[in-house]
Design a protein around this motif. Structure first.
Motif, PDB file in Angstrom:
ATOM      1  N   ASP A  92      -8.522  -7.867 -20.246  1.00  0.00           N
ATOM      2  CA  ASP A  92      -7.754  -8.939 -19.603  1.00  0.00           C
ATOM      3  C   ASP A  92      -6.919  -8.387 -18.447  1.00  0.00           C
ATOM      4  O   ASP A  92      -5.725  -8.624 -18.359  1.00  0.00           O
ATOM      5  N   VAL A  93      -7.559  -7.632 -17.583  1.00  0.00           N
ATOM      6  CA  VAL A  93      -6.824  -6.902 -16.548  1.00  0.00           C
ATOM      7  C   VAL A  93      -6.127  -7.820 -15.521  1.00  0.00           C
ATOM      8  O   VAL A  93      -4.955  -7.646 -15.253  1.00  0.00           O
ATOM      9  N   PRO A  94      -6.818  -8.813 -14.964  1.00  0.00           N
ATOM     10  CA  PRO A  94      -6.193  -9.535 -13.848  1.00  0.00           C
ATOM     11  C   PRO A  94      -4.993 -10.385 -14.264  1.00  0.00           C
ATOM     12  O   PRO A  94      -4.958 -10.917 -15.370  1.00  0.00           O
ATOM     13  N   GLN A  95      -4.052 -10.489 -13.364  1.00  0.00           N
ATOM     14  CA  GLN A  95      -3.017 -11.519 -13.504  1.00  0.00           C
ATOM     15  C   GLN A  95      -3.319 -12.584 -12.454  1.00  0.00           C
ATOM     16  O   GLN A  95      -4.101 -13.485 -12.714  1.00  0.00           O
ATOM     17  N   CYS A  96      -2.771 -12.443 -11.241  1.00  0.00           N
ATOM     18  CA  CYS A  96      -3.153 -13.450 -10.235  1.00  0.00           C
ATOM     19  C   CYS A  96      -4.605 -13.259  -9.832  1.00  0.00           C
ATOM     20  O   CYS A  96      -5.274 -14.207  -9.458  1.00  0.00           O
ATOM     21  N   GLY A  97      -5.083 -12.022  -9.877  1.00  0.00           N
ATOM     22  CA  GLY A  97      -6.496 -11.755  -9.657  1.00  0.00           C
ATOM     23  C   GLY A  97      -6.899 -11.491  -8.222  1.00  0.00           C
ATOM     24  O   GLY A  97      -8.037 -11.093  -7.956  1.00  0.00           O
ATOM     25  N   TYR A  98      -5.969 -11.672  -7.299  1.00  0.00           N
ATOM     26  CA  TYR A  98      -6.351 -11.632  -5.886  1.00  0.00           C
ATOM     27  C   TYR A  98      -6.860 -10.260  -5.442  1.00  0.00           C
ATOM     28  O   TYR A  98      -7.788 -10.174  -4.651  1.00  0.00           O
ATOM     29  N   ARG A 132       0.308  -6.404  -6.534  1.00  0.00           N
ATOM     30  CA  ARG A 132       1.685  -6.886  -6.583  1.00  0.00           C
ATOM     31  C   ARG A 132       2.063  -7.342  -7.994  1.00  0.00           C
ATOM     32  O   ARG A 132       3.224  -7.342  -8.360  1.00  0.00           O
ATOM     33  N   CYS A 133       1.068  -7.754  -8.781  1.00  0.00           N
ATOM     34  CA  CYS A 133       1.342  -8.158 -10.170  1.00  0.00           C
ATOM     35  C   CYS A 133       1.575  -6.943 -11.063  1.00  0.00           C
ATOM     36  O   CYS A 133       1.999  -7.095 -12.193  1.00  0.00           O
ATOM     37  N   GLY A 134       1.233  -5.759 -10.577  1.00  0.00           N
ATOM     38  CA  GLY A 134       1.499  -4.542 -11.350  1.00  0.00           C
ATOM     39  C   GLY A 134       0.571  -4.339 -12.529  1.00  0.00           C
ATOM     40  O   GLY A 134       0.999  -3.935 -13.603  1.00  0.00           O
ATOM     41  N   TYR A 136      -1.495  -2.050 -12.947  1.00  0.00           N
ATOM     42  CA  TYR A 136      -2.012  -0.691 -12.823  1.00  0.00           C
ATOM     43  C   TYR A 136      -2.378  -0.034 -14.158  1.00  0.00           C
ATOM     44  O   TYR A 136      -3.403   0.629 -14.267  1.00  0.00           O
ATOM     45  N   GLU A 138      -3.229  -1.439 -16.919  1.00  0.00           N
ATOM     46  CA  GLU A 138      -4.422  -2.108 -17.457  1.00  0.00           C
ATOM     47  C   GLU A 138      -5.657  -1.655 -16.684  1.00  0.00           C
ATOM     48  O   GLU A 138      -6.732  -1.467 -17.266  1.00  0.00           O
ATOM     49  N   ILE A 139      -5.519  -1.484 -15.383  1.00  0.00           N
ATOM     50  CA  ILE A 139      -6.647  -1.017 -14.573  1.00  0.00           C
ATOM     51  C   ILE A 139      -7.067   0.385 -15.020  1.00  0.00           C
ATOM     52  O   ILE A 139      -8.254   0.662 -15.230  1.00  0.00           O
TER      53      ILE A 139
END
Lengths: 152, 748
Positions: A92-98, A132-134, A136, A138-139
């Motif tokens: 579930d890595v993305p937050q905003c996903g951009y 920007r969502c941070g 990192y 999770e990535i």
């Protein structure tokens, strides 16, 4: 006329050769997965592969990539692509996903050259892609997970 | 955003229907607040209208459950959290649950704001009861439909995982098979809600519903909107705050390939072309003369100088208890300090953009927004169309952080499309995005604490100077900024959206939140605010006023601890005797981080605790500072109490993300003002935290059965002081100004 090979398809396009590859992908080919964010090659949201190399498409003129193999997030496939996609979804890595397309494309290049990267290898390869969502941590975890799965 | 707006007194209007091709549609109006805020339509009127547009839950014949979400997905995970709440009571099969962004409708108004908007970490707390009730009522309908089909008592039937089961016979019917019949069953009243211990979805680490889309590059952000005949506009804004267009020579631009129009608009000049790059190249050829206005000499230095003087005056007393002046005179020791915070940009990864199509009889707006209500109002005002002729379509947002609560970019798209009569996407370049941000306000703080003979703090005087972020927000919506040629009634229409907000949020209160809400027990406390707006546009920035005040309060409490020879953790525990939730998270963070134990060599710890809208979070950081003065944050241990946890995975993600966001403002950059403009314009001079600078983050969530509060912002306020306090522990240098620079800390 510029001839482009994107995701294994060949296109002949009537565009200003100075146009950044990013905008050709997005506006001419409708490949919207590659994102515009800074326009100066500073953030990595626009990373695609040009002959396998992670390349910032916002500062790459379309004339520079004539005849080269371009791969975007939409065309990312193979063992590494699938492993990354799975790892990203599992974690579930993305937050905003951009920025995530740029993150994944950068990670794909890393795994192609270094199938078992350490934390510091990942940091070295990925620190130029801003989130920007941070996301990192999770990535980093997802890249490790993908590395475990992407070897034949 | 304040407690009183979240009262539980709500009336619920539930209506159920079956629509061929759609399925079971459950619509409700929940929010009493809406009526009391004079919203355009009262819940009663709304409930009598057809239901499809204001549905909350739909179940199709194939059993697919759609939860309609009235809050924008900005990355905070709200699409998933709200769906989980409804799915829990509905006993849905999670694999069949999807989320749909609500259309713009007054029924979807956020009761905290009076308009449909996302912010203040209000989404879960304002929807919690409503969505549970909608889910439970829908479940009861389905059970009743199954019981009726079988001719058995409803007491013998139960709902589980997307189907209704008849206990005695073991027969079952899928939800999809029951939708038509369910619509004809009487609407249940006072349906019992599930007990906390029976939750199967809430509190579990559910996968986000938008992860797959975002991983595959398929999520549609505002930038990705595609329409037939769509043109792209690049806008150039005045270089100086408040400047106006004086003259424009666009002859060269008009001769460039792909360029269709050059349109002067109220906020600058738009170049409209077939493609983005064509418009961007053409912008560079514009010859524009600006009327610079009166801000051309504005700079960070003269703003600061003015605030130093202003701080000698008295301000609005936003909190006043005891007698601070006398207590400070009597104090055995007085601790004094001045703190300063800079302007900050949002740096949303997706630059501001909006697509609009204005026709004679209607207007459509596609926008990544946190403010559907405001977008709707401003589009109506600019086009002169009735509100019901304007439709707002919300896309995914590449970050929001408060910036997308403003609607300046929406106004631009509508203005341009109105002028050129075709669909237009306004795209801000990164440079326009940063220079024309509505910044987190800068501020200047003067603090004095009085300690008694035992070293115990008994009095605090907290005075600060700066603009209020709330004014910026109201201003954006108020008719004052509308072009002068607008008829009065249109200005009033535009103001309509702003009034409910303005009514409920006093600007001084909003600017002081985080200082005025401090819970340290001292007999004498005065918080004073001197509002001064130098003319730099400001707005909401993740955790609004709290980001600044938490840094000041939590650093100063550390100063008091040092001055009185107390342990910073222990002093906080003592002073938080009336704030049990804050004490609890503080204690957990200290325990889990090993606060009592000596840190490894070269590592130093700092601690801070802060409450944002009833969610307290405490952080302990582990930091090193090298000889060159470079600060490195290695580990952050956070404890947080957000009431009932909807999705623990998302709580962790939000805290971790907020730490990254807060660290950028602590360690990386800021916005400085020179010659009446922001001196930064891209990520080279406004750098963001990078992966190799990201600390390890451990999140400890307090188990709770209390109603959920919010989680999207609370991680920002404590991180700066927790780092600054660790830097003090490492170097003996007190950080009273952000961001921390290596120059301040370099040895020798």
């Amino acid at each position: 006329m510029v001839e482009l090979k994107v995701n294994k398809k060949t296109y002949r396009l009537d565009v200003d050769p100075e146009t950044p590859l990013l905008w050709v992908l997005r506006e001419e080919l409708g490949l919207n997965g590659t994102k515009y964010s800074c326009g100066i090659g500073e953030c990595g949201a626009c990373v695609v592969h040009v002959d396998g190399a992670a390349t910032r498409s916002c500062v790459t003129a379309v004339s520079e990539v004539k005849g080269k193999e371009i791969t975007t997030i939409e065309g990312l496939a193979g063992l590494i692509g699938e492993a990354l996609s799975e790892a990203w979804i599992d974690g579930d890595v993305p937050q905003c996903g951009y920025c995530q397309s740029g993150q994944i494309m950068t990670a794909a290049e890393l795994l192609a050259s270094n199938p078992r990267p350490s934390d510091s290898d990942i940091d070295a390869a990925m620190s130029g892609v801003l989130c920007r969502c941070g996301t990192y941590n999770e990535i980093r975890r997802a890249v490790h997970r993908a590395a475990g799965r992407s070897r034949p | 955003m304040r407690g009183r707006l979240f009262d539980e007194e709500r009336r619920q209007f539930l209506q159920v229907s079956f629509i061929a091709g759609v399925g079971l549609v459950v619509g409700c109006s929940f929010h009493k607040a809406e009526a009391s805020l004079d919203a355009p339509a009262s819940p009663v009127e709304k409930a009598s209208k057809p239901l499809a547009p204001n549905a909350w839950i739909r179940i199709s014949g194939s059993g697919e459950v759609t939860v309609v979400v009235n809050h924008s997905e900005l990355g905070q995970g709200i699409f998933t959290a709200l769906a989980m709440i409804a799915a829990e009571e509905l006993e849905a099969d999670w694999s069949k649950v999807r989320t749909e962004m609500a259309s713009m409708d007054p029924v979807y108004a956020n009761p905290a704001f009076g308009v449909q908007a996302t912010g203040g970490s209000t989404s879960v707390r304002t929807c919690w009861v409503a969505l549970k009730k909608a889910g439970a009522a829908t479940r009861e309908l389905l059970v009743a439909a199954a019981a009726s089909t079988w001719g058995v008592s409803v007491r013998e039937c139960r709902a589980e995982s997307g189907k209704v089961v008849h206990g005695p016979s073991g027969r079952s019917l899928l939800y999809g098979q029951l939708v038509e019949k369910a619509a004809s069953m009487p609407v249940p009243h006072d349906v019992p809600l599930k007990k906390h211990r029976d939750f199967k979805v809430i509190g579990k680490k559910m996968r986000r519903l938008d992860t797959e889309l975002k991983t595959q590059g398929r999520a549609v952000f505002g930038m990705d909107v595609r329409l037939k005949g769509l043109l792209t506009a690049v806008v150039v804004h005045p270089p100086v705050f408040g400047a106006r267009l004086k003259s424009l020579d666009h002859s060269k631009a008009m001769s460039m390939p792909g360029v269709r129009h050059v349109v002067p608009i109220s906020t600058g000049v738009a170049v409209v072309a077939d493609r983005f790059w064509q418009a961007k190249k053409a912008v560079e050829t514009l010859r524009i003369e600006w009327d610079q206005g009166n801000k051309a000499n504005l700079g960070s230095e003269n703003i600061r100088a003015r605030w130093v003087e202003l701080a000698k005056q008295r301000g609005d007393r936003v909190r006043d208890q005891g007698d601070v002046d006398i207590a400070l005179k009597k104090a055995a020791k007085v601790v004094e300090a001045v703190y300063e915070l800079p302007f900050q940009a949002h740096g949303c990864p997706e630059p501001m953009n909006c697509t609009a199509f204005v026709r004679g009889d209607g207007c459509d707006v596609w926008v990544p927004t946190q403010n559907q209500g405001g977008s709707h109002e401003i589009a109506a005002a600019i086009t002169g169309l009735d509100l019901d002729r304007v439709r707002v379509h919300t896309t995914f947002s590449g970050g929001g952080f408060g910036r997308r609560g403003d609607v300046d970019f929406v106004a631009e798209a509508v203005e341009v499309s109105k002028a050129v009569k075709v669909p237009v996407k306004v795209v801000w370049t990164r440079e326009e995005d940063i220079r024309n941000d509505h910044f987190r306000p800068a501020s200047y703080h003067v603090l004095r604490a009085g300690l008694d003979a035992t070293g115990k703090p008994v009095a605090l005087h907290y005075l600060f100077v700066g603009p209020s972020w709330m004014d910026g927000m109201i201003e954006t919506l108020a008719p004052a900024i509308m072009p002068r040629w607008f008829p009065r009634f249109l200005k009033n229409a535009a103001a309509h959206g702003a009034v409910p907000i303005a009514k409920y949020f006093k600007s001084a209160e909003a600017a002081s939140e985080g200082a005025s809400t401090m819970a340290y027990a001292m007999e004498h406390i005065r918080v004073e605010y001197i509002k001064d707006d130098p003319g730099v546009p400001t707005g909401a920035w993740r955790s609004v006023a709290h980001s600044g005040h938490a840094f000041v309060v939590e650093s100063f409490v550390d100063e008091i601890a040092m001055a009185s020879g107390n342990d910073p953790f222990q002093l906080r525990m003592d002073l938080l005797r009336n704030a049990p939730k804050r004490r609890k998270v503080l204690k957990i963070a200290a325990e889990k981080s090993g606060w009592e134990k000596k840190p490894p060599d070269g590592i130093h710890r700092g601690i801070a605790v802060h409450d944002f809208h009833d969610t307290p979070a405490a952080m302990v950081t582990e930091v090193s500072v090298d000889k060159a003065g470079q600060v490195r944050v290695h580990r952050v241990v956070c404890a947080v109490d957000c009431g009932t946890v909807i999705n623990p995975k998302n709580v962790e993600a939000q805290i971790s993300g907020a730490i990254a966001f807060g660290l950028t403002a602590t360690l990386k950059g800021s916005i400085t003002i020179g010659k009446g403009r922001a001196e930064q314009s891209n990520f080279d001079d406004f750098p963001l935290l990078r992966m190799d600078e990201m600390p390890k983050v451990e999140v400890h969530i307090v188990e709770s059965e209390a109603a959920p509060t919010g989680i999207g912002e609370v991680g920002v306020p404590p991180i700066a002081p927790a780092v600054a306090n660790a830097v003090f522990a490492a170097t003996g240098k007190r950080i009273r100004k952000l961001p921390i620079t290596s120059r301040d800390l370099a040895k020798g």
